[in-house]
Enzyme design. Structure first.
Site, PDB file in Angstrom:
ATOM      1  N   HIS A   1     -18.238   2.159  40.719  1.00 12.87           N
ATOM      2  CA  HIS A   1     -17.553   3.013  39.834  1.00 12.87           C
ATOM      3  C   HIS A   1     -16.934   2.113  38.618  1.00 12.87           C
ATOM      4  CE1 HIS A   1     -18.306   4.719  43.870  1.00 12.87           C
ATOM      5  NE2 HIS A   1     -18.264   5.956  43.202  1.00 12.87           N
TER       6      HIS A   1
ATOM      7  N   SER B   1     -23.366   6.495  40.257  1.00 14.88           N
ATOM      8  CA  SER B   1     -21.824   6.508  39.868  1.00 14.88           C
ATOM      9  C   SER B   1     -21.441   5.493  38.691  1.00 14.88           C
ATOM     10  CB  SER B   1     -20.877   6.279  41.015  1.00 14.88           C
ATOM     11  OG  SER B   1     -21.009   7.211  41.841  1.00 14.88           O
TER      12      SER B   1
END
Length: 361
Positions: free
Chosen positions: A300, A235
Site C-alpha cells: 500500500h 492495492s
C-alpha cells in the site's frame, strides 16, 4: 488559404487577418474550438499567429507553442461554462462529468469534451478488474476470492512469496490474489470509480504505467521492508491511482469543479485508511498457517509513494508530452534507482542478513 493570408510565406498570420477569418467563418466552427481560437489570438502579444497552430487545432492536436500561448494569456473564458450547457445526451453528460472530475481548467475540459470519441474505450482498468475477479479466483479455484484461511492460499503460482522471489512474474501477478472478499471488493470499486474516468481522460498508456509502477513498487517495498512476508492484492496499483488523483485535486483545488469534492476526498481517505488498517491488523494477527505470516501491508505504501510522485506528474499534464517535463525525469530517475536498489537487495541482502524465512509452499 495560406497564400492569401501569408503572401510572404512566413508561416504566420497577423492577428488582424486571423480575427477577420474567424468572423467570416466562425459560424462553421465548433463553438468550443472557436473559443480556443479566440483565446489564442487574445493571448498572443507578438501580433501574429502560427498557421500550424491553427491547423493543429482543427485536427485536434495541440503543439507546445499553442499550449504556451493559451497558458500565458490573461483571458478569461467569456462564454458559459461547459457545466451550464443544456440539451446534452446521456453520453455527453457522462463525458462532461468525467471532464469535471479530473481536469482543473475549463479550457482543457472543453477541449476534452470536444475531442473524446470513446475509441479506444477504457479497456485497461476494465480488463485488469475482470481478470482479478474472475480469471483465476473464479475459474481455476472455483471460488470468487482466495481467502488467506483457505488451504490453497500459499500453493498458487501468482502471489509473491519471499522464498520464491526469484520467480520474477510474482512481483506482478500477486495483484490477482486477495485476502478476503472485502479486500477484493474495495479494490475493485476503487479501480472502477477512479481508474476508469482517469483512463478516459489520460489514456491507457499513462494510467497503465502509473498502475503497473505502483504494483512493482509495492512488491519491491515488501521485499525490502517486510522481508519475511508474502503479499497479495492490487492495492499497490489502486493506491497509486487514487493517491495521484487526490493529490491532483488538492494541488488544483480552486480549479477542480467536481461536485462534493471535499466529501468525496473524505470518503476515499476513510475507505483507504480502513483497508490499510485492516491490512496492518491482518499482518500481525496470528497466522492460520504458521510459520508463514499473513500478507504484508507495505505494498500500500509503495503504491502511495508512486502516486504522489510519478502519478501526480502524469495526471497534471493533460495532453502534454511527459518527456518535456523536468520533474517527470527527476521522479522517474528516483523510481528507477529504487527498482535497481531493490533488485540488488533481493539478490544479496537475504543471504547476508541470514534471515529465517518461512518455508516455501
Amino acid at each position: 488559404l495560406l497564400s492569401q493570408f501569408d503572401p510572404d510565406n512566413t508561416g504566420y498570420i497577423s492577428t488582424e487577418k486571423f480575427r477577420s477569418l474567424l468572423q467570416r467563418h466562425g459560424s462553421e466552427l465548433d463553438p468550443h474550438k472557436l473559443e480556443v481560437l479566440l483565446a489564442l489570438a487574445d493571448s498572443n502579444s507578438e501580433g501574429r499567429i502560427c498557421y500550424q497552430d491553427f491547423v493543429n487545432l482543427m485536427s485536434n492536436k495541440r503543439s507546445n507553442s499553442f499550449r504556451q500561448a493559451i497558458l500565458q494569456g490573461n483571458r478569461r473564458l467569456c462564454s458559459k461554462a461547459l457545466l451550464e450547457e443544456t440539451g446534452l445526451s446521456l453520453s455527453q453528460r457522462l463525458i462532461r462529468h468525467v471532464a469535471y472530475e479530473t481536469l482543473p481548467r475549463e479550457i482543457d475540459r472543453k477541449w476534452y469534451y470536444d475531442s473524446y470519441t470513446c475509441c479506444p474505450p477504457p479497456w485497461f482498468m476494465i480488463t485488469i478488474t475482470l481478470v482479478a475477479f474472475f480469471l483465476y479466483n473464479g475459474v481455476a479455484l472455483d471460488r470468487f476470492v482466495l481467502q488467506v484461511t483457505h488451504p490453497l492460499y500459499l500453493k498458487n503460482t501468482l502471489l509473491y512469496h519471499p522464498q520464491l522471489r526469484a520467480q520474477a512474474w510474482r512481483y506482478l501477478t500477486y495483484i490477482f490474489m486477495h485476502a478476503g472478499i472485502e479486500h477484493l471488493g474495495l479494490n475493485v470499486v476503487l479501480q472502477l470509480l477512479v481508474g476508469v474516468p482517469l483512463e478516459m481522460v489520460h489514456g491507457a498508456a499513462r494510467i497503465s504505467f502509473v498502475y503497473v509502477a505502483g504494483v512493482v513498487a509495492g512488491s519491491l517495498a515488501v521485499s525490502v521492508a517486510d522481508m519475511t512476508a508474502p503479499v497479495v492484492g492490487s492495492s499497490g496499483g489502486v493506491y497509486a491511482l487514487v493517491s495521484a488523483h487526490l493529490a491532483n485535486i488538492v494541488m488544483n483545488w480552486s480549479g477542480m469543479k467536481c461536485q462534493f469534492k471535499l466529501l468525496r476526498m473524505a470518503v476515499a481517505l476513510i475507505c483507504m485508511s480502513f483497508e490499510f488498517g485492516r491490512a496492518v491488523w491482518l499482518r500481525f494477527h496470528p497466522s492460520a498457517y504458521p510459520p508463514c505470516p499473513h500478507p504484508s501491508f507495505m505494498a500500500h505504501l509503495g503504491g502511495v509513494m508512486v502516486g504522489i510522485t510519478l502519478g501526480v506528474i502524469v495526471l497534471r499534464n493533460y495532453e502534454q508530452r511527459l518527456q518535456d517535463q523536468t520533474l517527470w525525469w527527476i521522479f522517474l530517475s528516483i523510481y528507477v534507482i529504487f527498482v535497481l536498489f531493490a533488485i540488488f537487495w533481493n539478490i544479496f541482502a537475504y543471504s547476508l542478513l541470514d534471515l529465517k524465512l518461512p518455508p516455501p509452499p
